[in-house]
Design a protein around this motif. Structure first.
Motif, PDB file in Angstrom:
ATOM      1  N   ALA A  27       0.828  -1.210   0.000  1.00 29.42           N
ATOM      2  CA  ALA A  27       0.000   0.000   0.000  1.00 29.42           C
ATOM      3  C   ALA A  27       0.860   1.258   0.000  1.00 29.42           C
ATOM      4  CB  ALA A  27      -0.937  -0.006   1.212  1.00 29.42           C
ATOM      5  N   THR A  28       1.843   1.320   0.900  1.00 33.60           N
ATOM      6  CA  THR A  28       2.657   2.541   0.975  1.00 33.60           C
ATOM      7  C   THR A  28       3.525   2.697  -0.270  1.00 33.60           C
ATOM      8  OG1 THR A  28       4.362   1.357   2.260  1.00 33.60           O
ATOM      9  CG2 THR A  28       2.696   2.590   3.489  1.00 33.60           C
ATOM     10  N   ALA A  29       3.983   1.587  -0.830  1.00 38.64           N
ATOM     11  CA  ALA A  29       4.776   1.674  -2.059  1.00 38.64           C
ATOM     12  C   ALA A  29       3.939   2.245  -3.190  1.00 38.64           C
ATOM     13  CB  ALA A  29       5.311   0.295  -2.442  1.00 38.64           C
ATOM     14  N   THR A  30       2.699   1.795  -3.306  1.00 42.29           N
ATOM     15  CA  THR A  30       1.820   2.257  -4.381  1.00 42.29           C
ATOM     16  C   THR A  30       1.521   3.741  -4.256  1.00 42.29           C
ATOM     17  OG1 THR A  30       0.808   0.056  -4.514  1.00 42.29           O
ATOM     18  CG2 THR A  30      -0.431   1.892  -5.462  1.00 42.29           C
ATOM     19  N   ILE A  31       1.196   4.174  -3.052  1.00 38.00           N
ATOM     20  CA  ILE A  31       0.879   5.590  -2.836  1.00 38.00           C
ATOM     21  C   ILE A  31       2.103   6.458  -3.082  1.00 38.00           C
ATOM     22  CG2 ILE A  31       0.198   7.298  -1.108  1.00 38.00           C
ATOM     23  CD1 ILE A  31      -1.526   5.088   0.185  1.00 38.00           C
ATOM     24  N   ALA A  32       3.244   6.058  -2.513  1.00 42.68           N
ATOM     25  CA  ALA A  32       4.458   6.863  -2.659  1.00 42.68           C
ATOM     26  C   ALA A  32       4.909   6.929  -4.112  1.00 42.68           C
ATOM     27  CB  ALA A  32       5.570   6.285  -1.788  1.00 42.68           C
ATOM     28  N   ALA A  33       4.743   5.819  -4.837  1.00 42.19           N
ATOM     29  CA  ALA A  33       5.133   5.811  -6.248  1.00 42.19           C
ATOM     30  C   ALA A  33       4.341   6.846  -7.036  1.00 42.19           C
ATOM     31  CB  ALA A  33       4.925   4.417  -6.839  1.00 42.19           C
ATOM     32  N   GLN A  34       3.046   6.925  -6.770  1.00 40.43           N
ATOM     33  CA  GLN A  34       2.229   7.897  -7.483  1.00 40.43           C
ATOM     34  C   GLN A  34       2.521   9.324  -7.033  1.00 40.43           C
ATOM     35  OE1 GLN A  34       1.092   7.489 -10.386  1.00 40.43           O
ATOM     36  NE2 GLN A  34      -1.127   7.564 -10.171  1.00 40.43           N
ATOM     37  N   LEU A  35       2.830   9.518  -5.759  1.00 37.23           N
ATOM     38  CA  LEU A  35       3.224  10.856  -5.313  1.00 37.23           C
ATOM     39  C   LEU A  35       4.497  11.299  -6.033  1.00 37.23           C
ATOM     40  CD1 LEU A  35       2.600  10.603  -1.444  1.00 37.23           C
ATOM     41  CD2 LEU A  35       1.233  11.878  -3.121  1.00 37.23           C
ATOM     42  N   GLY A  36       5.443  10.362  -6.185  1.00 31.45           N
ATOM     43  CA  GLY A  36       6.668  10.676  -6.910  1.00 31.45           C
ATOM     44  C   GLY A  36       6.422  10.947  -8.376  1.00 31.45           C
ATOM     45  N   GLN A  37       5.577  10.114  -9.004  1.00 23.29           N
ATOM     46  CA  GLN A  37       5.272  10.305 -10.411  1.00 23.29           C
ATOM     47  C   GLN A  37       4.534  11.621 -10.636  1.00 23.29           C
ATOM     48  OE1 GLN A  37       6.190   8.175 -12.991  1.00 23.29           O
ATOM     49  NE2 GLN A  37       5.474   9.825 -14.316  1.00 23.29           N
ATOM     50  N   TYR A  38       3.601  11.930  -9.724  1.00 23.10           N
ATOM     51  CA  TYR A  38       2.841  13.174  -9.842  1.00 23.10           C
ATOM     52  C   TYR A  38       3.764  14.384  -9.706  1.00 23.10           C
ATOM     53  CZ  TYR A  38      -0.452  16.915  -8.712  1.00 23.10           C
ATOM     54  OH  TYR A  38      -1.142  18.099  -8.697  1.00 23.10           O
ATOM     55  N   ALA A  39       4.717  14.322  -8.751  1.00 23.59           N
ATOM     56  CA  ALA A  39       5.671  15.426  -8.588  1.00 23.59           C
ATOM     57  C   ALA A  39       6.492  15.615  -9.855  1.00 23.59           C
ATOM     58  CB  ALA A  39       6.583  15.151  -7.396  1.00 23.59           C
ATOM     59  N   HIS A  40       6.934  14.507 -10.421  1.00 23.86           N
ATOM     60  CA  HIS A  40       7.727  14.571 -11.655  1.00 23.86           C
ATOM     61  C   HIS A  40       6.905  15.171 -12.799  1.00 23.86           C
ATOM     62  CE1 HIS A  40      10.435  13.392 -14.877  1.00 23.86           C
ATOM     63  NE2 HIS A  40       9.484  12.658 -15.424  1.00 23.86           N
ATOM     64  N   ASP A  41       5.670  14.690 -12.969  1.00 21.65           N
ATOM     65  CA  ASP A  41       4.806  15.199 -14.043  1.00 21.65           C
ATOM     66  C   ASP A  41       4.515  16.689 -13.852  1.00 21.65           C
ATOM     67  OD1 ASP A  41       4.719  12.652 -15.093  1.00 21.65           O
ATOM     68  OD2 ASP A  41       2.734  12.168 -14.263  1.00 21.65           O
ATOM     69  N   ARG A  42       4.220  17.061 -12.592  1.00 18.05           N
ATOM     70  CA  ARG A  42       3.879  18.457 -12.333  1.00 18.05           C
ATOM     71  C   ARG A  42       5.089  19.368 -12.507  1.00 18.05           C
ATOM     72  NH1 ARG A  42       0.021  21.546 -11.264  1.00 18.05           N
ATOM     73  NH2 ARG A  42       0.047  23.238  -9.750  1.00 18.05           N
ATOM     74  N   ALA A  43       6.263  18.906 -12.087  1.00 18.56           N
ATOM     75  CA  ALA A  43       7.477  19.707 -12.262  1.00 18.56           C
ATOM     76  C   ALA A  43       7.737  19.956 -13.746  1.00 18.56           C
ATOM     77  CB  ALA A  43       8.668  19.002 -11.621  1.00 18.56           C
ATOM     78  N   GLN A  44       7.586  18.917 -14.545  1.00 14.33           N
ATOM     79  CA  GLN A  44       7.823  19.067 -15.988  1.00 14.33           C
ATOM     80  C   GLN A  44       6.780  19.975 -16.630  1.00 14.33           C
ATOM     81  OE1 GLN A  44       8.119  14.967 -17.527  1.00 14.33           O
ATOM     82  NE2 GLN A  44      10.286  15.374 -17.796  1.00 14.33           N
ATOM     83  N   GLN A  45       5.517  19.790 -16.242  1.00  9.12           N
ATOM     84  CA  GLN A  45       4.445  20.591 -16.829  1.00  9.12           C
ATOM     85  C   GLN A  45       4.606  22.070 -16.480  1.00  9.12           C
ATOM     86  OE1 GLN A  45       0.511  19.259 -15.764  1.00  9.12           O
ATOM     87  NE2 GLN A  45      -0.485  21.057 -16.616  1.00  9.12           N
ATOM     88  N   ASN A  46       4.907  22.358 -15.215  1.00 10.80           N
ATOM     89  CA  ASN A  46       5.055  23.753 -14.805  1.00 10.80           C
ATOM     90  C   ASN A  46       6.300  24.393 -15.400  1.00 10.80           C
ATOM     91  OD1 ASN A  46       2.721  23.662 -13.326  1.00 10.80           O
ATOM     92  ND2 ASN A  46       3.720  23.351 -11.355  1.00 10.80           N
ATOM     93  N   ALA A  47       7.368  23.621 -15.514  1.00 12.59           N
ATOM     94  CA  ALA A  47       8.581  24.162 -16.129  1.00 12.59           C
ATOM     95  C   ALA A  47       8.322  24.507 -17.588  1.00 12.59           C
ATOM     96  CB  ALA A  47       9.722  23.160 -16.002  1.00 12.59           C
ATOM     97  N   ALA A  48       7.573  23.632 -18.279  1.00 12.49           N
ATOM     98  CA  ALA A  48       7.277  23.884 -19.690  1.00 12.49           C
ATOM     99  C   ALA A  48       6.362  25.087 -19.867  1.00 12.49           C
ATOM    100  CB  ALA A  48       6.642  22.646 -20.318  1.00 12.49           C
TER     101      ALA A  48
END
Length: 695
Positions: free
Chosen positions: A463-484
């Motif tokens: 459970a914690t791996a799944t949640i943390a993985a998506q938090l990490g992926q979301y941070a990565h996606d949001r960082a890229q989107q906002n930078a662009a």
């Protein structure tokens, strides 16, 4: 029933005539070729040669098909299914729902008909009986070998009769049970469950051939085989057919059904009075029940499979865990305005008196439906959004933690993980669950609901791996989107990248705090949270930093993902399966040091992809002789960073950290400090809040 007729002797004559015709054509073609060669090819006949060869091959192929068809029908007759007519012909009945549109369909029907006949004959016979020289195990193996062939599976389901699927495994148990003065003895234990699971695989395969009307008809027939008194025990067989298929252990059902069939089956099964079935089954299986009462209830229950739920919805909802469309169609029924906003069923199911297996199925369907939040279709997005928001709210308010088994925890985590924007806001202390770009309001669920569910699942590493993985992926996606979106303003780009990872760090700190709080509560004693994090907490921290930098592939994935729009929706990607079996011990430091380096590497990667690093930075190697495989060259000759290219993903963060120190020493470029500022402090603040969760 349709009747298939064949006179094999007459067809043999036709087959031989066609073979002779093809041979005559070949001979004539050879003579023409010889004559033209003798005359030194007076004209070009290459087109003729090609056309003649194709025509002859076509006749040969048709002859082969006719022979296969004849052999298939003869085999059915010789098995004891067909009938010989007075004129020497063979007559076979074919169920109306069996489609035969090709030779392959015909041979599949033939083998399925024989297998169904032999299975039923053996079950009806004495122990050790054979049919057509085959034992029970040989028939089962033949069925298993072709279970992935939809045409065979559909023909077998029809030959057995869909109304008999839920009773056949019980018939097998009875067949292999012997009785004497000492009691009953099952001489082939487990055969009943094995057959039920195989029938489930065949049913899934068969359903892919059905149109909507057939799906609804089959669903009704199967439901009617379990809904009357005396048949309720067969519900356990149906659940064994549909549930428990998870060979890879990822908490998601492996069967792939026609979504229309699953939806129709669920709509039919939820008409059965679960409260009546539950009360009856509890009294019938309780050794303390009065003998007369138990006898009456056992009669109403009928035979059943042990170890399976009596809840009619348990299996079908579990199967929906691998079928988002069916889950969405069932849970988010269209309202008058057509947007799937009617959540009365989700509320009612959250209040259902579930057993563990049934509740796990419910959470599977919720998680599966939530994966469609990423859909670019507005109506689908809205329906999935409603299921996610209301699902979280009703689970938090209407269910008790004691019913959450390992599957349920992983699936609730998947539901939460498919709401990464909302989790990030809630675990950063915000009570307003709105998407930061579109400002879309999350329906029904509150931060308190998210916190409650987070705590309930926090002792599960999956459970914690799944949640943390998506938090990490979301941070990565949001960082890229906002930078662009802020190209040309490097200061703002750096600030946005830092903010995305800073918020993910604080959110994961909260999750780690919940995990340690849960571990402390379960152990009834305090732990040293600085040095001895629970395994679930360590898993969350390590997965966050690893996924943020190197992607899902670095944690044993990637799980099946649903790609969404880059803007305009609250989720860029969602998951169909949890992250499982992540080894939390593979990184030496649990937190926050190891996590800090990982997130710094991820943020620097995003800055590199946004073009925020100086070109000369990539040329700095200092005294190191190591080649950094994660520094990659683009087609235009410029450089960037791709941590997924690292030789060893577990070492990539440390390598980036060493490289940054060399660059700073050589160039005096301290842009990296702005990118990675204060992740440790954010973690500590989030952890403090999570570890003090009070319900």
């Amino acid at each position: 029933m349709a009747v298939l007729y064949l006179n094999p002797d007459k067809l043999d004559i036709v087959i031989q005539d066609l073979r002779d015709f093809a041979d005559d054509c070949k001979t004539a073609k050879f003579r023409i070729d010889d004559e033209f060669e003798f005359r030194h090819d007076p004209m070009d006949i290459s087109d003729f040669r090609t056309a003649a060869t194709d025509a002859i091959d076509g006749v040969d192929a048709r002859v082969d098909d006719l022979k296969k068809a004849k052999d298939a029908i003869v085999a059915v007759n010789e098995s004891g299914v067909g009938n010989m007519t007075a004129d020497g012909g063979i007559s076979c009945e074919v169920p109306d729902d069996t489609a035969i549109n090709s030779i392959d369909d015909l041979t599949a029907w033939s083998q399925a008909t024989i297998d169904a006949h032999d299975l039923q004959t053996i079950i009806d016979g004495s122990i050790g009986a054979k049919s057509n020289g085959r034992t029970y195990d040989q028939v089962i193996e033949a069925m298993r070998e072709r279970s992935g062939d939809p045409a065979y599976a559909a023909a077998l389901i029809n030959a057995l009769g869909p109304e008999n699927l839920t009773s056949l495994p019980l018939d097998v148990a009875e067949h292999y049970t012997v009785s004497d003065e000492s009691g009953d003895l099952n001489t082939k234990p487990g055969a009943d469950t094995e057959l039920a699971e195989l029938l489930g695989t065949l049913l899934a395969s068969a359903s892919t051939t059905w149109d909507k009307a057939t799906c609804e008809s089959m669903a009704t027939t199967i439901k009617e085989s379990v809904d009357d008194k005396g048949e309720w025990g067969r519900i356990t067989v149906l659940n064994a057919m549909l549930d428990g298929h998870d060979a890879d252990g990822n908490h998601v059902n492996d069967l792939e059904f026609n979504s229309a069939f699953l939806t129709a089956l669920a709509n039919s099964l939820d008409d059965i009075d679960w409260n009546a079935v539950k009360s009856c089954s509890e009294r019938a299986t309780d050794p303390n029940t009065d003998r007369d009462i138990a006898s009456y209830d056992k009669k109403n229950l009928g035979p059943y499979l042990g170890g399976q739920s009596f809840d009619p919805l348990a299996g079908v909802l579990d199967a929906m865990g691998n079928n988002p469309q069916a889950a969405l169609d069932y849970l988010a029924k269209a309202s008058e305005c057509g947007d799937g906003s009617d959540m009365t069923l989700v509320e009612a199911l959250s209040k259902r008196d579930w057993d563990e297996q049934g509740f796990a199925g419910f959470t599977a369907a919720l998680a599966s439906a939530s994966s469609q939040r990423a859909s670019t279709d507005p109506t689908t997005h809205t329906r999935a959004n409603n299921v996610a928001g209301y699902g979280i709210h009703y689970l938090a308010t209407n269910t008790k933690e004691g019913i959450y088994d390992d599957d349920a925890k992983a699936r609730v985590a998947l539901l939460l993980a498919n709401c990464p924007a909302e989790l990030t806001r809630a675990w950063n202390g915000s009570s307003a669950l709105t998407e930061p770009t579109t400002h879309e309001r999350f329906p029904a669920a509150t931060a308190a609901d998210i916190n409650a569910l987070g705590y309930r699942v926090a002792d599960s590493c999956d459970a914690t791996a799944t949640i943390a993985a998506q938090l990490g992926q979301y941070a990565h996606d949001r960082a890229q989107q906002n930078a662009a979106s802020h190209a040309g303003d490097p200061d703002l780009q750096i600030s946005n990248i830092n903010d995305a990872y800073d918020r993910a760090t604080r959110a994961t700190g909260y999750l780690a705090g919940l995990a340690d709080k849960k571990a402390n509560d379960l152990n009834s004693k305090a732990q040293n949270t600085a040095d001895n994090h629970s395994e679930a907490a360590k898993t969350a921290l390590n997965v966050l930093s690893t996924v943020a930098g190197a992607g899902f592939g670095a944690v044993g994935g990637p799980p099946t993902m649903v790609a969404g729009a880059s803007a305009g929706y609250s989720v860029a990607t969602t998951l169909l399966a949890p992250v499982v079996e992540y080894d939390a011990t593979q990184v030496d430091s649990a937190a926050p040091t190891g996590m800090d380096k990982g997130l710094q590497a991820a943020a620097i990667q995003d800055a590199a992809n946004a073009g925020l690093l100086n070109p000369e930075d990539y040329t700095i190697t200092g005294d190191s002789s190591k080649t950094y495989t994660w520094i990659v060259t683009r087609p235009d000759g410029t450089h960037t960073i791709d941590l997924s290219k690292a030789d060893d993903p577990t070492m990539a963060a440390g390598e980036v950290s060493a490289w940054v120190r060399m660059v700073q020493a050589a160039t005096g470029d301290y842009v990296f400090e702005d990118i990675t500022d204060d992740f440790s402090g954010s973690y500590e603040r989030g952890y403090s809040r999570g570890s003090n969760y009070g319900g």
